[in-house]
Design an enzyme around this catalytic site. Sequence first.
Site, PDB file in Angstrom:
ATOM      1  N   TYR A  48       0.813  -1.215   0.000  1.00 15.90           N
ATOM      2  CA  TYR A  48       0.000   0.000   0.000  1.00 15.90           C
ATOM      3  C   TYR A  48       0.843   1.260   0.000  1.00 15.90           C
ATOM      4  CZ  TYR A  48      -4.570  -2.152   0.456  1.00 15.90           C
ATOM      5  OH  TYR A  48      -5.712  -2.838   0.213  1.00 15.90           O
ATOM      6  N   ASP A  52      -6.073 -33.552   5.548  1.00 19.10           N
ATOM      7  CA  ASP A  52      -7.161 -34.230   4.852  1.00 19.10           C
ATOM      8  C   ASP A  52      -6.568 -35.261   3.884  1.00 19.10           C
ATOM      9  OD1 ASP A  52      -9.036 -32.728   6.138  1.00 19.10           O
ATOM     10  OD2 ASP A  52      -9.472 -31.410   4.450  1.00 19.10           O
TER      11      ASP A  52
END
Lengths: 287, 287
Positions: A103, A249
């Site tokens: 930014y 997973d």
Amino acid sequence: MPKKEFENDERTVERLKHLGQKIKKQLEDPEEGDLTIETKVRSKSNVEYDREKGRLSLGDSYSTRKFLNISHARKFMQTLMVASKTKELVERGRTASIREIYYQLKHSVPGLDENTFDDQDESNNVVVDIETATGAIREDLHLFAEPKGRLFGPIKINDSGDIIDGMNMGTSGMAINSIVDHFEFVECNADKILVVETSAMVNRLVEEDFHKEQDAVIIGTGGQPARGARRLINMMHNELDLPVYVFTDGDPWGYYIYSVLKSGSMSLAFQSDRLATPEARLIGMTM
Amino acid sequence: MPKKEFENDERTVERLKHLGQKIKKQLEDPEEGDLTIETKVRSKSNVEYDREKGRLSLGDSYSTRKFLNISHARKFMQTLMVASKTKELVERGRTASIREIYYQLKHSVPGLDENTFDDQDESNNVVVDIETATGAIREDLHLFAEPKGRLFGPIKINDSGDIIDGMNMGTSGMAINSIVDHFEFVECNADKILVVETSAMVNRLVEEDFHKEQDAVIIGTGGQPARGARRLINMMHNELDLPVYVFTDGDPWGYYIYSVLKSGSMSLAFQSDRLATPEARLIGMTM
């Protein structure tokens, strides 16, 4: 709170200055036709798997970025902007997030219909370029990322003078910051580290008192582990001699997460010795 | 760890059953031409700003979703799938993340080139639909989101039997979980809450011991505050009578973050009484 010790500050400034001085020399030399920055190639061609060490590492190929090459000019400008900004940070003893860097440096180039950066991916990439170009790691450059990940379990950590007891964190957990190199492990009653991919599974394990009953440090990574979590796991494994089990997973993404934790990632191959834990073992999850 | 108390479980199951029974009745009724689910309209037209309370609230408009309307059929199917899954969760006393819900229910519909869900936004939206359709909030449905946000400061929180001391969290902080309703504030020496948008600013304030020297609870939200952080701020403000100051970047996004914290958001307008803190004050940051 005592300031984080940035023992490399002097060296980091020297490294950034060196980068700038090379450019300056080229600018002042009437014989020099081109402005050039050298960075290490970070593409697949320059990443090697070190079989002995069990992790990825970066080879020695360099790429040159030339200001007068139209396809390099934008990256060249970005590199100098970020290098200058980080030098300012280090010299002034301040820290910033990689999002802030984006930014603070993003603006339209006067007179052109062109932004210095279009999105944060661009500036993040340049930060890694500067790491490989100068040899100063992101933490040396006073840059950090969003905190990501949580810790639970029978370990006490001295973080800047405060002793955090991982055994007393309820269902919340200790947030894992982007920079963890200053952590000291003052007491450890764990005999293993369990790295868990999903927050749901972390919640469940904590609800079941797994960390208490099984003497395990639970590290929830919330998906792909961030640099801070990878560094913390590497530190705990090496300093406390704790085996690391990775509980993901049972899908390709879970296996990929495991591989990054174990062997490192392509994009941070130059950091594998700090971030990878080759001895980590996978605990598969069937579905 | 004692199980989180889900005192509403029975009522939640009743509410979900009621939804299903309405569909079943329509199916069995030969006169009934259409399968319909009613949910509250959550668009701008049905959101009101309650000037007296200083927050957004949801009006009483309902929209119907008809299975035989081709533009509703997909949403209709999704709504029933998620409702059925959450009923299973509540009945079995398990919890899941909204991300898990998405993965568990995502599949290709047999015989069709169509997925039940294309991305997690779809299933997240359906979860909110079910909240407004049944009146059971997400926490009642045993659903939680990724933890997001950090806490520092002179407050002790009883989280499921563990007493977490926010004054002793180093640079790491307590991770703010998605569900915080079970927190008890056992000791508080703070006289204000400072809500900080960016992690960079949180790190800086903590490095400077702001929370210790100014008796402030610092809540880092990491951008737009998640539901857990908003609920925690609301609870601390109401139960401990602490004024809330919101410290954001000096840009429209910062002002938007402030407005959501203060008055609630459009999409969760039906939850404003739990999530919004109308008395919050903005601390502007000039650039």
